[in-house]
Design an enzyme around this catalytic site. Structure first.
Site, PDB file in Angstrom:
ATOM      1  N   TYR A  33      -4.057  -2.167   3.830  1.00 39.66           N
ATOM      2  CA  TYR A  33      -2.725  -1.665   3.210  1.00 39.66           C
ATOM      3  C   TYR A  33      -2.013  -3.121   2.425  1.00 39.66           C
ATOM      4  O   TYR A  33      -2.190  -4.092   2.958  1.00 39.66           O
ATOM      5  CB  TYR A  33      -1.835  -0.749   3.880  1.00 39.66           C
ATOM      6  N   ARG A  52      -4.020 -10.801  -2.121  1.00 41.31           N
ATOM      7  CA  ARG A  52      -4.371 -10.642  -0.563  1.00 41.31           C
ATOM      8  C   ARG A  52      -4.942  -9.237  -0.540  1.00 41.31           C
ATOM      9  O   ARG A  52      -6.162  -9.106   0.512  1.00 41.31           O
ATOM     10  CB  ARG A  52      -3.091 -10.553   0.159  1.00 41.31           C
ATOM     11  N   ARG A 101     -18.226  12.333  10.887  1.00 37.25           N
ATOM     12  CA  ARG A 101     -17.911  10.988  11.456  1.00 37.25           C
ATOM     13  C   ARG A 101     -19.113  10.092  12.106  1.00 37.25           C
ATOM     14  O   ARG A 101     -20.145  10.803  12.369  1.00 37.25           O
ATOM     15  CB  ARG A 101     -17.425  11.363  12.768  1.00 37.25           C
ATOM     16  N   LYS A 151      -5.192  -7.287   6.399  1.00 33.43           N
ATOM     17  CA  LYS A 151      -3.899  -6.571   6.371  1.00 33.43           C
ATOM     18  C   LYS A 151      -4.614  -5.019   6.902  1.00 33.43           C
ATOM     19  O   LYS A 151      -4.405  -4.330   5.751  1.00 33.43           O
ATOM     20  CB  LYS A 151      -2.842  -6.728   5.285  1.00 33.43           C
ATOM     21  N   GLU A 183       3.765 -14.180  15.637  1.00 33.95           N
ATOM     22  CA  GLU A 183       4.518 -13.435  14.471  1.00 33.95           C
ATOM     23  C   GLU A 183       5.211 -12.676  14.862  1.00 33.95           C
ATOM     24  O   GLU A 183       5.271 -12.238  16.169  1.00 33.95           O
ATOM     25  CB  GLU A 183       3.528 -13.285  13.139  1.00 33.95           C
TER      26      GLU A 183
END
Length: 287
Positions: A33, A52, A101, A151, A183
């Site tokens: 995301y 990114r 799945r 991310k 962070e």
């Protein structure tokens, strides 16, 4: 007014937007995301977020369902259709919904990726009362997976960290590994000592923040001294000031860590100056 969102090529009212229960983003957090800020109806540092995003997709061997040009147009359409002056555009791409799945990746030729975007209206984003007051943080163990530079949508532990902070009466949490701060739960972390800005160096241990890159560039142009290295919690508590950076909060001063007040308990001059510079400069180049 019903918000307009984007799902797999369609602009839809939010109550009509749907994805499959077999989507791997839902079942396995197999997705990435980005969040792009909007100021004055324009996108802040869109190019940085697009770069990114491409890197995150490549690290997961996930082809993008759209080009950068198409992505920009979708962002602009959503900002326009939802009348966003200050706010955010959230983008998520997952590996899609195979027939059933399975742990193994589905064939990308047979399973189109899922792409979803929506806006969040945030009036007063730039003139945040929280930034004028400063934030309090607590330190917690960093228990995330090792590839924090990607991310991904694996945000359960950061969410738990924010809830730990809330339970402790704080605003956020800083994550600690081997005694050093990595962070924040959703931001990059900094301290300032004797005028020197200190922040952890880029690696797989932290997200390569788009706002981080811009703020450090502006700090360098302002001839501020920067050290990219790890720092401990105790070093942070002894700092003159601290702050975080993120796309959703820009530069956020930190005024206490684990209940210990930094400086005089007010946002520090370096953080406030960097926030001012960042907002001024990014408004000039927003698209």
């Amino acid at each position: 007014m019903t918000r307009t969102v984007y799902v797999n090529g369609e602009y839809l009212p939010e109550d009509q937007a749907k994805v499959s229960i077999f989507d791997r983003g839902f079942l396995m957090a197999d997705g990435v995301y980005e969040v792009t800020s909007v100021l004055d109806g324009k996108l802040v540092d869109f190019d940085g977020h697009a770069v990114r995003l491409a890197r995150s997709l490549a690290e997961l061997d996930m082809p993008s369902p759209v080009t950068t040009e198409e992505l920009l147009e979708i962002h602009r359409q959503l900002v326009s259709r939802n009348n966003i002056e200050e706010g955010l555009v959230y983008l998520q791409i997952t590996r899609g919904a195979p027939a059933d799945r399975d742990f193994a990746f589905p064939d990308p030729e047979e399973t189109p990726r899922t792409i979803v975007l929506f806006t969040q209206n945030k009036p007063g984003l730039a003139n945040s009362p929280a930034a004028a007051k400063g934030a309090s943080v607590i330190s917690i163990p960093d228990m995330r997976w090792a590839r924090r530079d990607i991310k991904t949508v694996q945000l359960l532990y950061p969410s738990m960290g924010k809830m730990m902070a809330k339970a402790a009466g704080a605003d956020d949490a800083w994550l600690v590994e081997d005694g050093a701060v990595t962070e924040g739960t959703s931001n990059n972390a900094y301290i300032v000592k004797d005028g020197v800005i200190i922040t952890r160096q880029l690696s797989n241990d932290i997200l390569h923040g788009i706002t981080r890159a811009a703020v450090l560039r502006f700090a360098n142009e302002a001839q501020m001294q920067i050290e990219e290295r790890a720092f401990t919690v105790e070093e942070a508590k002894a700092a003159d000031e601290a702050f975080t950076t993120s796309a959703s909060a820009f530069v956020m001063p930190v005024v206490s860590i684990d209940g210990q007040t930094l400086g005089d308990g007010a946002p520090g001059p370096v953080a406030l100056r960097l926030r001012e510079i960042y907002l001024d400069e990014m408004r000039k180049v927003a698209i």
